[in-house]
Scaffold this motif. Structure first.
Motif, short mmCIF file in Angstrom:
data_model
loop_
_atom_site.label_atom_id
_atom_site.label_comp_id
_atom_site.label_asym_id
_atom_site.label_seq_id
_atom_site.Cartn_x
_atom_site.Cartn_y
_atom_site.Cartn_z
N ARG A 51 1.16 -5.25 -10.62
CA ARG A 51 -0.02 -5.97 -11.10
C ARG A 51 0.20 -6.48 -12.52
N ALA A 59 0.83 -1.21 0.00
CA ALA A 59 0.00 0.00 0.00
C ALA A 59 0.86 1.26 0.00
N PRO A 106 4.50 3.61 -4.40
CA PRO A 106 3.85 4.56 -5.30
C PRO A 106 2.90 3.84 -6.26
N LEU A 107 1.89 4.57 -6.68
CA LEU A 107 0.82 3.98 -7.48
C LEU A 107 1.35 3.31 -8.75
N SER A 108 2.30 3.98 -9.41
CA SER A 108 2.79 3.46 -10.68
C SER A 108 3.51 2.13 -10.47
N ARG A 160 2.81 0.02 -8.11
CA ARG A 160 1.79 -1.00 -7.86
C ARG A 160 1.17 -1.47 -9.17
N ASP A 161 1.01 -0.53 -10.09
CA ASP A 161 0.49 -0.91 -11.41
C ASP A 161 1.42 -1.88 -12.10
#
Lengths: 296, 305
Positions: free
Chosen positions: A29, A18, A21-23, A25-26
């Motif tokens: 995935r 969590a 950074p968002l990128s 995590r992308d």
């Protein structure tokens, strides 16, 4: 394993995830998604017959994906030319450390359809190094015996080979984009197993760690295949192993099919090997003409 | 009805095989130990393979087929006796086979004869050299037995001789080295190593022997089970806990413990915990269309503590 310990561990992993950074995590995935689509058959415990395991390879795949996207900003060209089923990728080898192999693997995982795991061939002494041998096997790397290479191809896998070997990897900067002598073994294997060869040109790796001098004798003394001097190595110690943030371009050529006996004389095999070399050289010319600079 | 003689019939694998063959063959056997509670129509002779009494058994029983699995595979006893029983016993048996009209012979060797080495390719075929004695001299008798039997194939082509080299055999009845190791609650492993290992269920080994007899196979064959997993996965799945230990520490300690009888495995066995020894069973499958009945999960299930 105590259940509470594994519980704590999974909470820690979720929290850590969590905070990323968002990128990232992308990307995580995406790597997971691609790993799940690899067509290699796994048994009920998640291993292929050679010890490859998508679950165990995940952290290194993520690291390679980061390098591929952010650090080397790799551009791949014509990766759809890689046929399904057995195939031998033949590439140039340069840049002191095998980031070229890592980037080709990352490209085959992230850009190819379906995603493929690249089976590289390692030196004989690697299986004797603790932990490294496990990491290698879980990532799909095998000891480079002809038997292993043949059984990989017969299993329909994608095998990567650098016929230049250390001759290419440890050459000095004035030799950049000059292919060194190719071994002949890969072509004999391709003939024996009736495998198409896809030539791959890696543009960028040749400048990532400019070798100024090489002292192979000193390297031998230290148990290494070479002892290169670069602007940063050995002056900065381990930091000097870091490659320059060059821009990588990967060019995949048309698959080459060869006919003939795998037991032919060297001269006959050499002609076919030269054809593969010329294909890589042509892509060098194209790649170096197209790029705007070493770092962009 | 054909008559089969099984050497080592009182061992776990021998008992299973005797019961398996009872439907279609007349079964007798020899062993140094008795088999209490054996089926009524199985005769067991208590003899030593090296002694003349064994020849008497063959002369009176006159079996048409022989399955040879009467080997000492553990290291509890004297090293020389083990070598003598295994190698000279086999030699005597082969001689009797030529004199008393045996038509089929199956020798149960093992996949260990190839040896564990870092340069081993994956899925070795039967033509790979048998190098086990290089790093594991304690089992050179098993390599010699395999070589004797393989040479016998070419010397006496009229006897249908078949050498089977199964991978790690597991199961409830069989007493294999690897079985004993996996049955421990804590299994020591070598830190930083986790080789792929193939397993086969004891019942499937019986099936393979039965197939070899039925087809009158001639030649050397690897017998491979349903697949391979890393050693640590096998330990976990059989309900044990792996204790990874650093090799430089383990080698000298285990060597001393083995010498005074506190540890059942010689140090040569350590390499089997480090490097993969995986075999290709293609030749046997092509010859007999053998298929395993037991999957990996069932094999591990049969070993749970």
């Amino acid at each position: 394993m105590l259940p509470i310990l594994s519980g704590v561990r999974s909470v820690a992993r979720d929290l850590g995830g969590a905070l990323l950074p968002l990128s990232l995590r992308d990307l995580e995935r995406e790597v997971d998604d691609r790993l799940s689509k690899i067509p290699t058959r796994l048994n009920e415990f998640g291993f292929d017959p050679f010890g490859f395991s998508p679950a165990a390879v995940r952290p290194s795949a993520l690291f390679a994906a980061l390098l591929h996207r952010r650090y080397f900003r790799t551009e791949t060209h014509d990766i759809d030319r890689v046929p399904r089923g057995r195939v031998l990728l033949i590439a140039n080898h340069a840049g002191q450390l095998p980031f070229d192999g890592m980037m080709i693997s990352a490209a085959m995982l992230l850009e190819a359809e379906p995603p493929r795991v690249v089976r590289a061939m390692a030196e004989f002494w690697v299986p004797q190094i603790p932990w490294v041998n496990i990491w290698m096997a879980r990532g799909g790397v095998l000891v480079g015996t002809p038997e292993n290479c043949a059984s990989m191809l017969e299993a329909g896998e994608c095998v990567l080979a650098f016929p230049e070997g250390v001759r290419g990897m440890n050459k000095t900067i004035d030799q950049r984009y000059k292919l060194q002598r190719f071994g002949l073994g890969f072509l004999r294997l391709a003939l024996e197993t009736d495998t198409p060869i896809v030539p791959v040109a890696v543009v960028g790796s040749e400048e990532q760690q400019p070798g100024l001098l090489n002292f192979p004798a000193l390297g031998k003394l230290l148990g290494m295949p070479a002892f290169p001097i670069t602007p940063t190595f050995p002056w900065l110690g381990p930091l000097g192993l870091l490659p320059l943030p060059v821009k990588y371009h990967l060019y995949f050529g048309e698959p080459l099919h060869f006919d003939g006996a795998s037991t032919d004389e060297d001269a006959v095999i050499q002609q076919k090997v030269d054809e593969v070399r010329r294909a890589i050289e042509r892509m060098f010319a194209r790649g170096r003409g197209e790029r705007r600079g070493v770092f962009f | 009805m054909e008559k089969v003689l099984i050497t080592g019939i009182s061992g776990g694998q021998g008992r299973l095989l005797a019961r398996r063959l009872l439907e279609s063959y007349e079964v007798c056997g020899v062993d140094r130990l008795a088999w209490e509670g054996r089926p009524r129509d199985v005769t067991v002779h208590l003899v030593d393979l090296r002694k003349k009494k064994f020849e008497d058994v063959i002369r009176t029983e006159l079996p048409t087929a022989v399955v040879h699995m009467g080997f000492i595979r553990h290291f509890r006893g004297d090293e020389r006796t083990r070598h003598d029983v295994n190698v000279r016993g086999t030699k005597q048996l082969l001689d009797h086979c030529t004199h008393y009209g045996v038509q089929k012979l199956v020798v149960l060797s093992s996949g260990y004869v190839y040896g564990a080495f870092p340069e081993n390719p994956y899925y070795m075929d039967e033509d790979h050299p048998l190098s086990a004695s290089r790093s594991y001299p304690e089992i050179r008798d098993l390599v010699e037995v395999d070589t004797l039997a393989s040479a016998f194939i070419w010397k006496y082509p009229h006897i249908r001789t078949c050498v089977l080299r199964p991978v790690n055999v597991l199961g409830y009845f069989v007493h294999s080295m690897i079985g004993g190791y996996l049955r421990e609650k804590y299994s020591p492993t070598i830190m930083g190593f986790d080789p792929m290992m193939q397993f086969i269920h004891e019942e499937d080994v019986c099936e393979a022997i039965a197939l070899a007899l039925q087809h009158g196979l001639q030649g050397v064959f690897n017998v491979v089970g349903p697949g391979a997993v890393p050693l640590h996965t096998a330990i976990r799945e059989t309900g044990g806990t792996a204790i990874p230990l650093p090799e430089p520490l383990v080698r000298p300690i285990f060597e001393r413990m083995f010498r005074i009888g506190l540890w059942p495995y010689p140090t040569g066995a350590i390499d089997f915990l480090k490097f993969p020894v995986t075999l290709s069973g293609k030749r046997f499958v092509d010859a007999t269309s053998f298929r395993c009945l037991f999957g990996l999960e069932e094999i591990f299930e049969s070993m749970r503590k």
